[in-house]
Design a protein around this motif. Structure first.
Motif, PDB file in Angstrom:
ATOM      1  N   PRO A 105      54.795 -47.836  -5.419  1.00 43.80           N
ATOM      2  CA  PRO A 105      53.449 -48.418  -5.319  1.00 43.80           C
ATOM      3  C   PRO A 105      53.014 -49.018  -6.657  1.00 43.80           C
ATOM      4  O   PRO A 105      53.412 -48.537  -7.723  1.00 43.80           O
ATOM      5  CB  PRO A 105      52.562 -47.214  -4.960  1.00 43.80           C
ATOM      6  N   THR A 106      52.207 -50.066  -6.591  1.00 41.36           N
ATOM      7  CA  THR A 106      51.742 -50.698  -7.829  1.00 41.36           C
ATOM      8  C   THR A 106      50.690 -49.849  -8.521  1.00 41.36           C
ATOM      9  O   THR A 106      50.589 -49.864  -9.741  1.00 41.36           O
ATOM     10  CB  THR A 106      51.171 -52.109  -7.550  1.00 41.36           C
ATOM     11  N   GLU A 107      49.919 -49.098  -7.748  1.00 40.15           N
ATOM     12  CA  GLU A 107      48.911 -48.205  -8.326  1.00 40.15           C
ATOM     13  C   GLU A 107      49.545 -46.842  -8.581  1.00 40.15           C
ATOM     14  O   GLU A 107      50.218 -46.295  -7.712  1.00 40.15           O
ATOM     15  CB  GLU A 107      47.717 -48.043  -7.380  1.00 40.15           C
ATOM     16  N   VAL A 108      49.296 -46.302  -9.772  1.00 41.57           N
ATOM     17  CA  VAL A 108      49.833 -44.991 -10.125  1.00 41.57           C
ATOM     18  C   VAL A 108      48.749 -43.940  -9.881  1.00 41.57           C
ATOM     19  O   VAL A 108      47.671 -44.028 -10.467  1.00 41.57           O
ATOM     20  CB  VAL A 108      50.278 -44.950 -11.608  1.00 41.57           C
ATOM     21  N   PRO A 109      49.028 -42.970  -9.014  1.00 39.28           N
ATOM     22  CA  PRO A 109      48.036 -41.913  -8.790  1.00 39.28           C
ATOM     23  C   PRO A 109      47.810 -41.093 -10.068  1.00 39.28           C
ATOM     24  O   PRO A 109      48.611 -41.140 -11.001  1.00 39.28           O
ATOM     25  CB  PRO A 109      48.678 -41.041  -7.706  1.00 39.28           C
ATOM     26  N   ALA A 110      46.754 -40.316 -10.075  1.00 39.20           N
ATOM     27  CA  ALA A 110      46.474 -39.426 -11.203  1.00 39.20           C
ATOM     28  C   ALA A 110      47.584 -38.388 -11.318  1.00 39.20           C
ATOM     29  O   ALA A 110      48.246 -38.045 -10.324  1.00 39.20           O
ATOM     30  CB  ALA A 110      45.130 -38.740 -10.989  1.00 39.20           C
ATOM     31  N   LEU A 111      47.797 -37.893 -12.523  1.00 36.92           N
ATOM     32  CA  LEU A 111      48.884 -36.935 -12.760  1.00 36.92           C
ATOM     33  C   LEU A 111      48.825 -35.696 -11.857  1.00 36.92           C
ATOM     34  O   LEU A 111      49.877 -35.274 -11.357  1.00 36.92           O
ATOM     35  CB  LEU A 111      48.911 -36.519 -14.226  1.00 36.92           C
ATOM     36  N   PRO A 112      47.655 -35.095 -11.635  1.00 35.35           N
ATOM     37  CA  PRO A 112      47.645 -33.933 -10.731  1.00 35.35           C
ATOM     38  C   PRO A 112      48.168 -34.273  -9.332  1.00 35.35           C
ATOM     39  O   PRO A 112      48.885 -33.480  -8.725  1.00 35.35           O
ATOM     40  CB  PRO A 112      46.172 -33.517 -10.690  1.00 35.35           C
ATOM     41  N   GLU A 113      47.843 -35.476  -8.856  1.00 33.53           N
ATOM     42  CA  GLU A 113      48.339 -35.891  -7.541  1.00 33.53           C
ATOM     43  C   GLU A 113      49.845 -36.129  -7.576  1.00 33.53           C
ATOM     44  O   GLU A 113      50.572 -35.751  -6.650  1.00 33.53           O
ATOM     45  CB  GLU A 113      47.614 -37.154  -7.077  1.00 33.53           C
ATOM     46  N   LEU A 114      50.339 -36.739  -8.652  1.00 35.50           N
ATOM     47  CA  LEU A 114      51.790 -36.946  -8.792  1.00 35.50           C
ATOM     48  C   LEU A 114      52.512 -35.599  -8.813  1.00 35.50           C
ATOM     49  O   LEU A 114      53.557 -35.439  -8.178  1.00 35.50           O
ATOM     50  CB  LEU A 114      52.106 -37.731 -10.067  1.00 35.50           C
ATOM     51  N   ARG A 115      51.961 -34.630  -9.534  1.00 37.77           N
ATOM     52  CA  ARG A 115      52.575 -33.301  -9.592  1.00 37.77           C
ATOM     53  C   ARG A 115      52.614 -32.670  -8.204  1.00 37.77           C
ATOM     54  O   ARG A 115      53.638 -32.125  -7.789  1.00 37.77           O
ATOM     55  CB  ARG A 115      51.832 -32.399 -10.571  1.00 37.77           C
ATOM     56  N   THR A 116      51.511 -32.775  -7.471  1.00 38.56           N
ATOM     57  CA  THR A 116      51.442 -32.202  -6.122  1.00 38.56           C
ATOM     58  C   THR A 116      52.468 -32.867  -5.204  1.00 38.56           C
ATOM     59  O   THR A 116      53.174 -32.191  -4.450  1.00 38.56           O
ATOM     60  CB  THR A 116      50.023 -32.363  -5.547  1.00 38.56           C
ATOM     61  N   GLN A 117      52.555 -34.192  -5.281  1.00 34.98           N
ATOM     62  CA  GLN A 117      53.532 -34.912  -4.459  1.00 34.98           C
ATOM     63  C   GLN A 117      54.957 -34.502  -4.827  1.00 34.98           C
ATOM     64  O   GLN A 117      55.810 -34.328  -3.952  1.00 34.98           O
ATOM     65  CB  GLN A 117      53.362 -36.424  -4.635  1.00 34.98           C
ATOM     66  N   TRP A 118      55.214 -34.366  -6.134  1.00 35.22           N
ATOM     67  CA  TRP A 118      56.560 -34.005  -6.575  1.00 35.22           C
ATOM     68  C   TRP A 118      56.909 -32.597  -6.128  1.00 35.22           C
ATOM     69  O   TRP A 118      58.038 -32.322  -5.711  1.00 35.22           O
ATOM     70  CB  TRP A 118      56.683 -34.144  -8.087  1.00 35.22           C
ATOM     71  N   GLU A 119      55.953 -31.684  -6.196  1.00 37.33           N
ATOM     72  CA  GLU A 119      56.216 -30.316  -5.740  1.00 37.33           C
ATOM     73  C   GLU A 119      56.562 -30.297  -4.258  1.00 37.33           C
ATOM     74  O   GLU A 119      57.468 -29.583  -3.834  1.00 37.33           O
ATOM     75  CB  GLU A 119      55.023 -29.408  -6.042  1.00 37.33           C
ATOM     76  N   ALA A 120      55.859 -31.096  -3.456  1.00 42.31           N
ATOM     77  CA  ALA A 120      56.158 -31.176  -2.025  1.00 42.31           C
ATOM     78  C   ALA A 120      57.550 -31.774  -1.798  1.00 42.31           C
ATOM     79  O   ALA A 120      58.321 -31.282  -0.959  1.00 42.31           O
ATOM     80  CB  ALA A 120      55.098 -32.009  -1.308  1.00 42.31           C
ATOM     81  N   THR A 121      57.873 -32.810  -2.555  1.00 44.39           N
ATOM     82  CA  THR A 121      59.198 -33.432  -2.446  1.00 44.39           C
ATOM     83  C   THR A 121      60.288 -32.437  -2.843  1.00 44.39           C
ATOM     84  O   THR A 121      61.329 -32.350  -2.188  1.00 44.39           O
ATOM     85  CB  THR A 121      59.261 -34.690  -3.340  1.00 44.39           C
ATOM     86  N   ARG A 122      60.032 -31.674  -3.890  1.00 43.22           N
ATOM     87  CA  ARG A 122      61.015 -30.690  -4.349  1.00 43.22           C
ATOM     88  C   ARG A 122      61.194 -29.572  -3.325  1.00 43.22           C
ATOM     89  O   ARG A 122      62.302 -29.087  -3.113  1.00 43.22           O
ATOM     90  CB  ARG A 122      60.563 -30.130  -5.701  1.00 43.22           C
ATOM     91  N   ARG A 123      60.130 -29.143  -2.685  1.00 45.51           N
ATOM     92  CA  ARG A 123      60.256 -28.098  -1.654  1.00 45.51           C
ATOM     93  C   ARG A 123      61.058 -28.633  -0.472  1.00 45.51           C
ATOM     94  O   ARG A 123      61.834 -27.898   0.136  1.00 45.51           O
ATOM     95  CB  ARG A 123      58.882 -27.608  -1.192  1.00 45.51           C
ATOM     96  N   HIS A 124      60.886 -29.912  -0.167  1.00 47.17           N
ATOM     97  CA  HIS A 124      61.669 -30.536   0.898  1.00 47.17           C
ATOM     98  C   HIS A 124      63.156 -30.518   0.519  1.00 47.17           C
ATOM     99  O   HIS A 124      64.018 -30.172   1.333  1.00 47.17           O
ATOM    100  CB  HIS A 124      61.187 -31.965   1.142  1.00 47.17           C
ATOM    101  N   LEU A 125      63.458 -30.880  -0.716  1.00 47.14           N
ATOM    102  CA  LEU A 125      64.838 -30.851  -1.193  1.00 47.14           C
ATOM    103  C   LEU A 125      65.391 -29.427  -1.138  1.00 47.14           C
ATOM    104  O   LEU A 125      66.531 -29.205  -0.723  1.00 47.14           O
ATOM    105  CB  LEU A 125      64.920 -31.395  -2.625  1.00 47.14           C
ATOM    106  N   GLU A 126      64.585 -28.470  -1.535  1.00 50.04           N
ATOM    107  CA  GLU A 126      65.023 -27.067  -1.512  1.00 50.04           C
ATOM    108  C   GLU A 126      65.361 -26.627  -0.088  1.00 50.04           C
ATOM    109  O   GLU A 126      66.364 -25.944   0.135  1.00 50.04           O
ATOM    110  CB  GLU A 126      63.922 -26.191  -2.105  1.00 50.04           C
TER     111      GLU A 126
END
Length: 178
Positions: A105-126
């Motif tokens: 995406p061209t817009e970068v979400p705030a860091l807390p939102e990026l962290r939350t998204q990454w944690e969800a992505t990582r749990r999916h990978l796990e």
């Protein structure tokens, strides 16, 4: 989960948390580009998140077609090692693959939102790794844009090296904007 997969996931988790902490320590400067045409630290995080999300989706898709997966051979091993070496060489830069750039995406979400998204992505990978069939460990499951097909172990090695590569970039950005 296979023990070797678990160890790789733990290393990836530690590297990711270190990178996120480095970016979060920048505060408002995390969104500042160090120069024209250069990513901010927050954009680096977004890139890594988009990359990991895509890898997870690709692996999940390939697992649905597990009977078509090819056995990994010596060429796969050598290409994987070259990729790891390239990612660890200081100053070596890579152009983002076009399809990955299009997904970002061209817009970068705030860091807390990026962290939350990454944690969800990582749990999916796990979850994928927890259910990963042992009979597929030596099969090529992920197609890297430069090195070609990788096994799941090599894919996790790439993901770790990718985060570490960008950790150095974040450190350079922090030095310029700090």
């Amino acid at each position: 989960m296979n023990h070797r997969l678990h160890l790789r996931l733990e290393h990836l988790e530690r590297a990711t948390n270190h990178l996120l902490a480095s970016v979060e320590a920048l505060g408002e400067r995390a969104t500042v580009s160090p120069g024209p045409g250069q990513w901010s630290a927050a954009q680096v995080v977004q890139h890594l998140l988009v990359s990991e999300t895509g890898i997870g989706q690709y692996v999940e898709k390939k697992l649905r077609e597990a009977d078509k997966l090819q056995q990994a051979g010596l060429a796969t091993f050598l290409k994987s090692r070259l990729l790891r070496l390239a990612l660890r060489l200081p100053g070596l830069r890579f152009k983002v693959p076009r399809y990955l750039a299009e997904l970002t995406p061209t817009e970068v979400p705030a860091l807390p939102e990026l962290r939350t998204q990454w944690e969800a992505t990582r749990r999916h990978l796990e979850r994928l790794l927890n259910e990963y069939p042992g009979k597929l460990l030596s099969r090529a499951i992920f197609k890297h844009p430069r090195s070609g097909m990788l096994t799941i172990h090599q894919t996790l090695d790439f993901m770790l090296d990718h985060v570490l590569h960008h950790q150095k970039q974040v450190e350079r950005i922090a030095a310029k904007v700090g």
